[in-house]
Design a protein around this motif. Sequence first.
Motif, PDB file in Angstrom:
ATOM      1  N   PRO A 193     -20.157 -49.381  48.666  1.00 13.22           N
ATOM      2  CA  PRO A 193     -19.003 -48.437  47.740  1.00 13.22           C
ATOM      3  C   PRO A 193     -19.100 -48.666  46.203  1.00 13.22           C
ATOM      4  CG  PRO A 193     -18.030 -49.293  49.771  1.00 13.22           C
ATOM      5  CD  PRO A 193     -19.404 -50.103  49.502  1.00 13.22           C
ATOM      6  N   ARG A 194     -18.914 -50.049  45.895  1.00  7.63           N
ATOM      7  CA  ARG A 194     -19.189 -50.090  44.477  1.00  7.63           C
ATOM      8  C   ARG A 194     -20.308 -49.690  43.652  1.00  7.63           C
ATOM      9  NH1 ARG A 194     -19.523 -55.199  41.266  1.00  7.63           N
ATOM     10  NH2 ARG A 194     -19.596 -56.408  43.232  1.00  7.63           N
ATOM     11  N   SER A 195     -21.432 -49.742  44.262  1.00  8.05           N
ATOM     12  CA  SER A 195     -22.665 -49.358  43.975  1.00  8.05           C
ATOM     13  C   SER A 195     -22.822 -47.772  43.802  1.00  8.05           C
ATOM     14  CB  SER A 195     -23.903 -49.842  44.983  1.00  8.05           C
ATOM     15  OG  SER A 195     -23.947 -51.139  44.829  1.00  8.05           O
ATOM     16  N   MET A 196     -22.433 -46.980  44.744  1.00  3.90           N
ATOM     17  CA  MET A 196     -22.264 -45.728  44.652  1.00  3.90           C
ATOM     18  C   MET A 196     -21.585 -45.243  43.408  1.00  3.90           C
ATOM     19  SD  MET A 196     -24.502 -44.285  46.705  1.00  3.90           S
ATOM     20  CE  MET A 196     -23.844 -42.446  46.976  1.00  3.90           C
ATOM     21  N   GLY A 197     -20.298 -45.774  43.441  1.00  2.00           N
ATOM     22  CA  GLY A 197     -19.269 -45.482  42.285  1.00  2.00           C
ATOM     23  C   GLY A 197     -20.052 -45.646  41.010  1.00  2.00           C
ATOM     24  N   VAL A 198     -20.771 -46.883  40.635  1.00  2.00           N
ATOM     25  CA  VAL A 198     -21.501 -47.135  39.197  1.00  2.00           C
ATOM     26  C   VAL A 198     -22.570 -45.970  39.221  1.00  2.00           C
ATOM     27  CG1 VAL A 198     -20.554 -49.265  39.240  1.00  2.00           C
ATOM     28  CG2 VAL A 198     -22.704 -48.719  40.139  1.00  2.00           C
ATOM     29  N   GLU A 234     -19.279 -67.537  53.713  1.00  2.50           N
ATOM     30  CA  GLU A 234     -19.829 -66.651  52.859  1.00  2.50           C
ATOM     31  C   GLU A 234     -19.421 -65.065  52.914  1.00  2.50           C
ATOM     32  OE1 GLU A 234     -24.584 -65.653  51.578  1.00  2.50           O
ATOM     33  OE2 GLU A 234     -23.946 -66.923  53.357  1.00  2.50           O
ATOM     34  N   THR A 235     -19.115 -64.915  54.121  1.00  2.00           N
ATOM     35  CA  THR A 235     -18.535 -63.409  54.440  1.00  2.00           C
ATOM     36  C   THR A 235     -17.186 -63.206  53.843  1.00  2.00           C
ATOM     37  OG1 THR A 235     -19.356 -63.612  56.521  1.00  2.00           O
ATOM     38  CG2 THR A 235     -17.728 -61.750  56.488  1.00  2.00           C
ATOM     39  N   ALA A 236     -16.467 -64.132  53.818  1.00  2.00           N
ATOM     40  CA  ALA A 236     -15.151 -64.063  53.032  1.00  2.00           C
ATOM     41  C   ALA A 236     -15.342 -63.690  51.550  1.00  2.00           C
ATOM     42  CB  ALA A 236     -14.308 -65.225  53.305  1.00  2.00           C
ATOM     43  N   ASP A 237     -16.319 -64.790  50.913  1.00  2.00           N
ATOM     44  CA  ASP A 237     -16.497 -64.580  49.562  1.00  2.00           C
ATOM     45  C   ASP A 237     -17.103 -63.166  49.056  1.00  2.00           C
ATOM     46  OD1 ASP A 237     -16.690 -66.520  47.072  1.00  2.00           O
ATOM     47  OD2 ASP A 237     -18.975 -65.831  47.072  1.00  2.00           O
ATOM     48  N   ASN A 238     -18.101 -62.928  49.966  1.00  2.00           N
ATOM     49  CA  ASN A 238     -18.558 -61.411  49.705  1.00  2.00           C
ATOM     50  C   ASN A 238     -17.354 -60.289  49.577  1.00  2.00           C
ATOM     51  OD1 ASN A 238     -21.163 -62.286  49.020  1.00  2.00           O
ATOM     52  ND2 ASN A 238     -21.872 -62.220  51.241  1.00  2.00           N
ATOM     53  N   GLU A 242     -15.932 -58.274  46.682  1.00  2.00           N
ATOM     54  CA  GLU A 242     -16.212 -56.917  46.355  1.00  2.00           C
ATOM     55  C   GLU A 242     -14.830 -56.065  46.285  1.00  2.00           C
ATOM     56  OE1 GLU A 242     -18.856 -54.742  46.220  1.00  2.00           O
ATOM     57  OE2 GLU A 242     -19.836 -56.596  45.784  1.00  2.00           O
ATOM     58  N   TRP A 243     -13.947 -56.542  46.820  1.00  2.00           N
ATOM     59  CA  TRP A 243     -12.601 -55.654  46.741  1.00  2.00           C
ATOM     60  C   TRP A 243     -12.028 -56.027  45.245  1.00  2.00           C
ATOM     61  CZ3 TRP A 243     -10.856 -51.818  49.407  1.00  2.00           C
ATOM     62  CH2 TRP A 243     -11.150 -51.814  50.863  1.00  2.00           C
ATOM     63  N   VAL A 244     -12.186 -57.308  44.673  1.00  2.00           N
ATOM     64  CA  VAL A 244     -11.631 -57.450  43.329  1.00  2.00           C
ATOM     65  C   VAL A 244     -12.892 -56.754  42.343  1.00  2.00           C
ATOM     66  CG1 VAL A 244     -11.441 -59.159  41.668  1.00  2.00           C
ATOM     67  CG2 VAL A 244     -10.884 -59.949  43.968  1.00  2.00           C
ATOM     68  N   GLY A 245     -13.971 -56.790  42.700  1.00  2.00           N
ATOM     69  CA  GLY A 245     -14.886 -56.025  41.923  1.00  2.00           C
ATOM     70  C   GLY A 245     -14.753 -54.581  41.806  1.00  2.00           C
ATOM     71  N   LEU A 246     -14.362 -53.888  43.001  1.00  2.00           N
ATOM     72  CA  LEU A 246     -14.014 -52.410  43.154  1.00  2.00           C
ATOM     73  C   LEU A 246     -12.785 -52.256  41.865  1.00  2.00           C
ATOM     74  CD1 LEU A 246     -14.271 -51.670  46.656  1.00  2.00           C
ATOM     75  CD2 LEU A 246     -15.495 -50.603  44.945  1.00  2.00           C
ATOM     76  N   ALA A 252     -12.277 -50.729  34.274  1.00  2.00           N
ATOM     77  CA  ALA A 252     -12.921 -50.703  33.318  1.00  2.00           C
ATOM     78  C   ALA A 252     -13.675 -49.306  33.037  1.00  2.00           C
ATOM     79  CB  ALA A 252     -14.075 -51.790  33.431  1.00  2.00           C
ATOM     80  N   GLY A 253     -13.444 -48.443  34.183  1.00  2.00           N
ATOM     81  CA  GLY A 253     -14.004 -47.186  33.749  1.00  2.00           C
ATOM     82  C   GLY A 253     -15.378 -47.079  34.360  1.00  2.00           C
ATOM     83  N   TYR A 254     -16.021 -48.098  35.091  1.00  2.00           N
ATOM     84  CA  TYR A 254     -17.380 -48.023  35.605  1.00  2.00           C
ATOM     85  C   TYR A 254     -17.788 -47.328  36.714  1.00  2.00           C
ATOM     86  CZ  TYR A 254     -17.927 -51.974  32.189  1.00  2.00           C
ATOM     87  OH  TYR A 254     -17.996 -52.881  31.182  1.00  2.00           O
ATOM     88  N   THR A 255     -16.518 -47.024  37.505  1.00  2.00           N
ATOM     89  CA  THR A 255     -16.658 -46.267  38.714  1.00  2.00           C
ATOM     90  C   THR A 255     -15.735 -45.087  38.875  1.00  2.00           C
ATOM     91  OG1 THR A 255     -14.915 -47.356  39.976  1.00  2.00           O
ATOM     92  CG2 THR A 255     -17.251 -48.332  40.224  1.00  2.00           C
ATOM     93  N   ASP A 256     -16.075 -44.255  39.556  1.00  2.00           N
ATOM     94  CA  ASP A 256     -15.317 -42.847  39.497  1.00  2.00           C
ATOM     95  C   ASP A 256     -14.030 -42.641  40.430  1.00  2.00           C
ATOM     96  OD1 ASP A 256     -16.771 -42.861  42.000  1.00  2.00           O
ATOM     97  OD2 ASP A 256     -17.595 -40.881  41.754  1.00  2.00           O
ATOM     98  N   ALA A 257     -13.963 -43.868  41.092  1.00  2.00           N
ATOM     99  CA  ALA A 257     -12.580 -43.948  42.171  1.00  2.00           C
ATOM    100  C   ALA A 257     -12.487 -45.567  42.482  1.00  2.00           C
ATOM    101  CB  ALA A 257     -13.230 -43.097  43.397  1.00  2.00           C
ATOM    102  N   LEU A 258     -11.535 -45.730  43.094  1.00  2.00           N
ATOM    103  CA  LEU A 258     -11.074 -47.412  43.425  1.00  2.00           C
ATOM    104  C   LEU A 258     -12.050 -47.643  44.526  1.00  2.00           C
ATOM    105  CD1 LEU A 258      -9.398 -49.844  43.188  1.00  2.00           C
ATOM    106  CD2 LEU A 258      -7.550 -48.808  44.330  1.00  2.00           C
ATOM    107  N   LEU A 259     -12.114 -46.479  45.618  1.00  2.00           N
ATOM    108  CA  LEU A 259     -12.983 -46.933  46.885  1.00  2.00           C
ATOM    109  C   LEU A 259     -14.002 -45.830  46.738  1.00  2.00           C
ATOM    110  CD1 LEU A 259     -13.650 -48.707  48.968  1.00  2.00           C
ATOM    111  CD2 LEU A 259     -12.010 -47.791  50.426  1.00  2.00           C
ATOM    112  N   PRO A 260     -14.937 -45.759  46.138  1.00  2.00           N
ATOM    113  CA  PRO A 260     -15.703 -44.697  46.455  1.00  2.00           C
ATOM    114  C   PRO A 260     -16.357 -44.381  47.855  1.00  2.00           C
ATOM    115  CG  PRO A 260     -16.485 -45.899  44.483  1.00  2.00           C
ATOM    116  CD  PRO A 260     -15.561 -46.649  45.278  1.00  2.00           C
ATOM    117  N   GLY A 261     -16.373 -43.206  48.251  1.00  2.00           N
ATOM    118  CA  GLY A 261     -16.831 -42.761  49.475  1.00  2.00           C
ATOM    119  C   GLY A 261     -17.841 -41.719  49.488  1.00  2.00           C
ATOM    120  N   PRO A 262     -18.170 -41.144  50.841  1.00  2.00           N
ATOM    121  CA  PRO A 262     -19.300 -40.200  50.937  1.00  2.00           C
ATOM    122  C   PRO A 262     -18.863 -39.041  50.132  1.00  2.00           C
ATOM    123  CG  PRO A 262     -19.046 -41.473  52.840  1.00  2.00           C
ATOM    124  CD  PRO A 262     -17.860 -41.739  52.150  1.00  2.00           C
TER     125      PRO A 262
END
Length: 262
Positions: A193-198, A234-238, A242-246, A252-262
């Motif tokens: 999701p974050r990757s698609m957003g950026v 490790e699963t928890a950390d990832n 990601e939620w904090v990163g989103l 910061a304006g790096y993505t087009d939505a809080l949770l980008p989707g299809p």
Amino acid sequence: MFFVLSKLVWLVFSPVNFAILAALLAALLAFTRFARPARWIGLIATVALVLLAFSPLPRAVIRPLEDRFPQQEAGKGPVAGIIVLGGAIGMARGDVVFNSSAARMTRAVELARLHPQAKLVFTGGSANLVSEVETTEAEAARKLFEGIGLDPARLVLEDKSRNTRENAVFTRRLVDPKPGERWLLVTSAWHMPRSMGVFRQAGFAVEAFPVDYWSKGTPEDFIRPYSRVHRAIETADNGFKEWVGLLAYRLAGYTDALLPGP
């Protein structure tokens, strides 16, 4: 500045690190006049660590991210290029090494063989905050791809990026995609999701090809406890990262939505 702050903040405030630091603080305060609050801090830290290490909580956190973009058929084409995000490969003692997200690389090789006319783009420099590394992820990827027989003429390597936003911006500049071309983006499903957003924000129209799933996608994800502590942590950390990163990328304006989707 954003890169440095993100590394430093997460070093302290990742759930696992924060709980361990809280437990350490409780141990120190136990020998002072703050012994009573120390007991509560220690109890809360212990409960948090137990939940992160053994309960289904890590899967519950990461699964919505992995469910966000559907899987694709690997052979569906035509494909102009395959973009693989760094974060799974490196070098040690002159040899290629992988971490737990190695599926990014193995699936990329599969796609490259299924689509022999497509460019294979790897984007990843060094995310090391403390010191410079002699070998970037892109150089490790080159050694891997050439070592298994892929044509070097197909490879496009971006070795300056340090985070996901730079992956998108630098890759778009490098490959200069043309209208109508189909580009696949390969990264871990929980990171998609974050990757698609950026990438969208960078003006690069890509299709999600999620890999490296950490949940099964069944009701069992929400009830089955972990038997391996390191996997749970490790699963928890990832997932939490990601939620904090989103949130941080959206602010910061790096993505087009809080949770980008299809």
